[in-house]
Design a protein around this motif. Structure first.
Motif, mmCIF file in Angstrom:
data_model
loop_
_atom_site.group_PDB
_atom_site.id
_atom_site.type_symbol
_atom_site.label_atom_id
_atom_site.label_comp_id
_atom_site.label_asym_id
_atom_site.label_seq_id
_atom_site.Cartn_x
_atom_site.Cartn_y
_atom_site.Cartn_z
ATOM 1 N N LYS A 109 0.839 -1.194 0.000
ATOM 2 C CA LYS A 109 0.000 0.000 0.000
ATOM 3 C C LYS A 109 0.882 1.256 0.000
ATOM 4 O O LYS A 109 2.009 1.235 0.486
ATOM 5 C CB LYS A 109 -0.923 0.016 1.221
ATOM 6 C CG LYS A 109 -0.218 -0.186 2.549
ATOM 7 C CD LYS A 109 -1.214 -0.303 3.681
ATOM 8 C CE LYS A 109 -0.506 -0.618 5.007
ATOM 9 N NZ LYS A 109 -1.440 -0.754 6.130
ATOM 10 N N ARG A 110 0.340 2.290 -0.620
ATOM 11 C CA ARG A 110 0.981 3.612 -0.591
ATOM 12 C C ARG A 110 0.056 4.546 0.176
ATOM 13 O O ARG A 110 -1.120 4.684 -0.159
ATOM 14 C CB ARG A 110 1.232 4.125 -2.008
ATOM 15 C CG ARG A 110 1.848 5.524 -2.039
ATOM 16 C CD ARG A 110 2.361 5.872 -3.432
ATOM 17 N NE ARG A 110 1.335 5.814 -4.448
ATOM 18 C CZ ARG A 110 0.449 6.789 -4.690
ATOM 19 N NH1 ARG A 110 0.453 7.889 -3.936
ATOM 20 N NH2 ARG A 110 -0.444 6.661 -5.639
ATOM 21 N N LEU A 111 0.601 5.226 1.197
ATOM 22 C CA LEU A 111 -0.234 5.967 2.140
ATOM 23 C C LEU A 111 -0.269 7.471 1.890
ATOM 24 O O LEU A 111 -1.015 8.171 2.575
ATOM 25 C CB LEU A 111 0.274 5.710 3.571
ATOM 26 C CG LEU A 111 0.357 4.234 3.975
ATOM 27 C CD1 LEU A 111 0.988 4.099 5.347
ATOM 28 C CD2 LEU A 111 -1.026 3.592 3.950
ATOM 29 N N ALA B 12 4.641 4.326 2.839
ATOM 30 C CA ALA B 12 4.254 3.149 2.056
ATOM 31 C C ALA B 12 4.688 1.905 2.828
ATOM 32 O O ALA B 12 5.497 1.983 3.756
ATOM 33 C CB ALA B 12 4.887 3.181 0.669
ATOM 34 N N THR C 55 8.106 -0.889 6.293
ATOM 35 C CA THR C 55 7.300 0.339 6.308
ATOM 36 C C THR C 55 8.230 1.514 6.049
ATOM 37 O O THR C 55 9.166 1.759 6.811
ATOM 38 C CB THR C 55 6.586 0.518 7.654
ATOM 39 O OG1 THR C 55 5.737 -0.608 7.889
ATOM 40 C CG2 THR C 55 5.760 1.795 7.657
#
Length: 363
Positions: free
Chosen positions: A76-78, A92, A173
């Motif tokens: 996932k990219r945050l 990410a 992370t």
């Protein structure tokens, strides 16, 4: 008798002649000279060296390319471009399944090494007791001491392996190491990335600078001049700028040199990517008044100009010339800001003669 009569009228003739001569010598009172129309220019001092302007782009001084320290698949990219981030904020994350398994394996190695070490140390204590009672040999003691040291080394290796596995799991992370703004994202969920591949680019928001392209002829002026900056979106507000870096080599395509100016007082309106104007003025430029060459008048005592006072009477005042140009003359001393100098008709004026201003030019 005729002679006597002639002599008798002689005084009358002399008197009449004297009156006639007196009348011929008398001239009527000269009429006052009319006001002479002149063209004047108001004096305005300005720096002798002209200001130079350059188109600039607002850029961050520090821009960091962040990447994962382990390889893996992006889960996932945050964050997105333009988001403000803080130190430690997650950007990410990778799929950490394999990394968790590696940690569990390292934990198992630690438990096994710990058990082996405990057994080796217990056996060493027992042999030492027997050796003290004379029931064990020196060779047996030496062999057990070696086994115990090996167990201790295995335990140390297992602990280091566990630490590395935990670090690798934390690297799954990606976090921000500065306060700033996201300027680029290079990964999307599902991408498989290698170690060190650029994933997120962050610009430090606290330090902004203006970047300009400097022609070769202007390098000296940019290096020694005083710089200021104005945004195109707000040209009325000016910011002080300081030259931070000047490229030592020219761009091969444009043949210009890249110069970076820091903006210490940059506030919220100064945003990355904005266009601005950088103005360079000479650090210690002497001020001069620019007047037309026709304003000069020389009566043998050096260059001078006619200055019109409040009583509309011109006064010839000597001046100091800095330079002569094709149409103008640069004056450093002799006149003051706001004074009116005759620029047309200076050769036909007399001291004390009243003048009439027909037009005042402002430059």
């Amino acid at each position: 008798m005729k002679v006597n009569a002639m002599y008798a009228s002689l005084p009358m003739l002399i008197l009449g002649l004297a009156v006639t001569l007196a009348g011929c010598q008398a001239t009527p009172q000269e009429a006052a000279k009319p006001d002479r129309p002149v063209l004047v220019q108001s004096v305005a001092f300005e720096p002798q060296a002209p200001e130079r302007t350059f188109v600039a782009t607002i850029r961050p001084r520090v821009e960091s390319d962040l990447g994962f320290r382990v390889a893996g698949k992006v889960a996932k990219r945050l964050v997105s471009v333009g988001d403000a981030v803080k130190v430690g904020q997650a950007l990410a994350a990778l799929d950490a399944t394999d990394l968790r398994l590696q940690r569990e394996q390292a934990e198992a190695e630690v438990r096994a090494a710990s058990a082996a070490l405990q057994q080796a140390e217990a056996e060493l204590r027992r042999i030492l007791t027997l050796r003290g009672q004379g029931w064990s040999t020196t060779a047996t003691l030496d062999r057990q001491q070696a086994v115990t040291e090996e167990a201790r080394g295995r335990m140390a290796r297992a602990e280091r392996a566990l630490l590395l596995a935990e670090n690798a799991l934390s690297y799954a992370t990606l976090t921000a190491d500065i306060d700033g703004v996201v300027t680029a994202t290079q990964v999307e969920p599902g991408h498989v990335v290698d170690t060190g591949k650029v994933a997120i680019r962050i610009a430090r928001s606290s330090e902004k600078e203006a970047v300009i392209a400097v022609p070769e002829a202007q390098i000296a002026a940019v290096r020694t001049g005083v710089a200021s900056l104005a945004l195109w979106s707000n040209p009325d507000k000016r910011y002080q700028a300081t030259l931070r870096e000047l490229s030592p080599s020219a761009d091969p395509a444009t043949r210009t040199y890249l110069a970076r100016f820091s903006i210490p007082a940059a506030d919220e309106p100064v945003q990355f990517g904005m266009t601005a104007t950088v103005t360079i003025s000479e650090a210690a430029a002497s001020e001069v008044a620019r007047l037309p060459l026709s304003s000069l008048h020389n009566q043998g005592g050096g260059p001078a100009v006619w200055v019109v006072g409040a009583d509309s009477r011109p006064v010839l005042r000597p001046v100091t010339i800095a330079a002569y140009q094709s149409r103008d003359v640069l004056i450093t001393q002799g006149v003051s800001d706001g004074e009116h100098v005759v620029v047309l008709g200076a050769q036909k004026l007399d001291p004390g003669q009243r003048v009439r201003i027909v037009e005042a030019l402002q430059f």
